[in-house]
Design a protein around this motif. Structure first.
Motif, PDB file in Angstrom:
ATOM      1  N   GLU A   1       0.824  -1.204   0.000  1.00  0.00           N
ATOM      2  CA  GLU A   1       0.000   0.000   0.000  1.00  0.00           C
ATOM      3  C   GLU A   1       0.861   1.258   0.000  1.00  0.00           C
ATOM      4  OE1 GLU A   1      -0.426  -2.547   2.242  1.00  0.00           O
ATOM      5  OE2 GLU A   1      -2.186  -3.427   1.275  1.00  0.00           O
ATOM      6  N   ARG A   2       1.898   1.248   0.806  1.00  0.00           N
ATOM      7  CA  ARG A   2       2.796   2.413   0.867  1.00  0.00           C
ATOM      8  C   ARG A   2       3.551   2.582  -0.446  1.00  0.00           C
ATOM      9  NH1 ARG A   2       3.257   7.322   2.725  1.00  0.00           N
ATOM     10  NH2 ARG A   2       5.414   7.910   2.953  1.00  0.00           N
ATOM     11  N   LEU A   3       4.015   1.470  -1.033  1.00  0.00           N
ATOM     12  CA  LEU A   3       4.716   1.552  -2.311  1.00  0.00           C
ATOM     13  C   LEU A   3       3.782   2.051  -3.413  1.00  0.00           C
ATOM     14  CD1 LEU A   3       7.374   1.183  -3.797  1.00  0.00           C
ATOM     15  CD2 LEU A   3       6.669  -1.153  -4.307  1.00  0.00           C
TER      16      LEU A   3
ATOM     17  N   SER B   1       4.361   5.442  -5.457  1.00  0.00           N
ATOM     18  CA  SER B   1       4.530   5.235  -6.889  1.00  0.00           C
ATOM     19  C   SER B   1       3.746   6.243  -7.721  1.00  0.00           C
ATOM     20  CB  SER B   1       4.124   3.812  -7.284  1.00  0.00           C
ATOM     21  OG  SER B   1       5.029   2.902  -6.717  1.00  0.00           O
ATOM     22  N   ASP B   2       2.808   6.930  -7.090  1.00  0.00           N
ATOM     23  CA  ASP B   2       2.064   7.978  -7.797  1.00  0.00           C
ATOM     24  C   ASP B   2       2.911   9.226  -8.020  1.00  0.00           C
ATOM     25  OD1 ASP B   2      -0.201   6.439  -8.036  1.00  0.00           O
ATOM     26  OD2 ASP B   2      -1.157   7.242  -6.243  1.00  0.00           O
ATOM     27  N   PHE B   3       4.020   9.354  -7.289  1.00  0.00           N
ATOM     28  CA  PHE B   3       4.906  10.495  -7.472  1.00  0.00           C
ATOM     29  C   PHE B   3       5.744  10.266  -8.724  1.00  0.00           C
ATOM     30  CE2 PHE B   3       3.939  10.403  -3.000  1.00  0.00           C
ATOM     31  CZ  PHE B   3       3.768  11.731  -2.672  1.00  0.00           C
TER      32      PHE B   3
ATOM     33  N   TYR C   1      12.805   3.566  -1.573  1.00  0.00           N
ATOM     34  CA  TYR C   1      12.015   2.494  -2.165  1.00  0.00           C
ATOM     35  C   TYR C   1      11.514   2.721  -3.586  1.00  0.00           C
ATOM     36  CZ  TYR C   1      11.829   0.891   2.645  1.00  0.00           C
ATOM     37  OH  TYR C   1      12.163   0.469   3.892  1.00  0.00           O
ATOM     38  N   TYR C   2      11.545   3.941  -4.080  1.00  0.00           N
ATOM     39  CA  TYR C   2      10.955   4.205  -5.391  1.00  0.00           C
ATOM     40  C   TYR C   2      11.666   3.378  -6.466  1.00  0.00           C
ATOM     41  CZ  TYR C   2       8.224   6.833  -8.730  1.00  0.00           C
ATOM     42  OH  TYR C   2       7.321   7.188  -9.689  1.00  0.00           O
TER      43      TYR C   2
ATOM     44  N   THR D   1      13.930   9.172 -10.149  1.00  0.00           N
ATOM     45  CA  THR D   1      13.101   9.766  -9.093  1.00  0.00           C
ATOM     46  C   THR D   1      13.812   9.685  -7.747  1.00  0.00           C
ATOM     47  OG1 THR D   1      11.132   9.196 -10.364  1.00  0.00           O
ATOM     48  CG2 THR D   1      10.802   9.769  -8.043  1.00  0.00           C
ATOM     49  N   ARG D   2      14.536   8.582  -7.483  1.00  0.00           N
ATOM     50  CA  ARG D   2      15.335   8.501  -6.253  1.00  0.00           C
ATOM     51  C   ARG D   2      16.416   9.582  -6.273  1.00  0.00           C
ATOM     52  NH1 ARG D   2      15.375   3.103  -7.748  1.00  0.00           N
ATOM     53  NH2 ARG D   2      17.659   2.989  -7.833  1.00  0.00           N
TER      54      ARG D   2
END
Length: 153
Positions: free
Chosen positions: A19-21, A25-27, A52-53, A58-59
C-alpha cells in the motif's frame, strides 16, 4: 493470500508495504521538487521515495531535494542519514552520485560533521566496490571539499 510487505530489489534497506509503495509510486520526478517538501510532515514521503521508489531518476530527485533543503539550513539529520545507505547500497550510480552531492550541501554543523565522517570512510579503496565507482568517488572528493570549507569556518 496477499503479501503485506516485500523487499525492494535496488536497496537492502528494509521492507515496505504494498500500500505504501503504491502510494509513493504515484509520485514522479516532476513532482519530487523542493517546493513540495518544505514541511516536516512531508519528509516521510521523501524518505520512502529516496529508499524504495523503483525509478532511479526519481530517487535521484529525492536526494537533490534533500540537498537543496539541507543547503538552505533545514535541520534534516534523519533524511541526511538516509543518504548514506543510498550511497552504500543503491544499485544506481545516478542515485549514489546525487546522494553524495546532497551530503556536500548540508549546512547544519552537526550534519556537516556526520556527512564528512561518512565520506571520509568511503574514500578508502576497497571499502565497497559499488561505492568506489570512479564517478561516485569524483563526486565524493567534490563534496568533501565543500564540507571541509564549512568545517574550517
Amino acid at each position: 493470500m496477499k503479501d503485506k510487505e516485500f523487499s525492494v530489489r535496488h536497496t537492502v534497506v528494509g521492507h515496505i508495504s504494498r500500500e505504501r509503495l503504491e502510494y509513493i509510486s504515484d509520485f514522479t520526478s516532476e513532482n519530487v521538487t523542493v517546493e513540495n517538501y518544505r514541511k516536516f510532515l512531508d519528509y516521510k514521503d521523501l524518505a520512502d521515495i529516496l529508499i524504495y521508489y523503483p525509478n532511479p531518476i526519481t530517487r535521484h530527485e529525492a536526494s537533490f531535494v534533500i540537498g537543496e533543503l539541507a543547503e538552505s539550513g533545514h535541520h534534516l539529520s534523519v533524511l541526511i542519514s538516509l543518504l548514506m545507505p543510498v550511497i552504500k547500497f543503491d544499485e544506481s550510480i545516478v542515485a549514489k552520485h546525487e546522494a553524495v552531492e546532497a551530503l556536500g550541501k548540508v549546512s547544519n554543523p552537526n550534519d556537516v560533521v556526520m556527512a564528512y565522517r561518512f565520506l571520509t570512510k568511503i574514500t578508502k579503496p576497497g571499502y565497497d566496490e559499488g561505492v568506489y565507482h570512479l564517478d561516485v568517488q569524483a563526486t565524493v572528493r567534490e563534496s568533501m571539499g565543500k564540507l571541509e570549507r564549512k568545517l574550517l569556518k
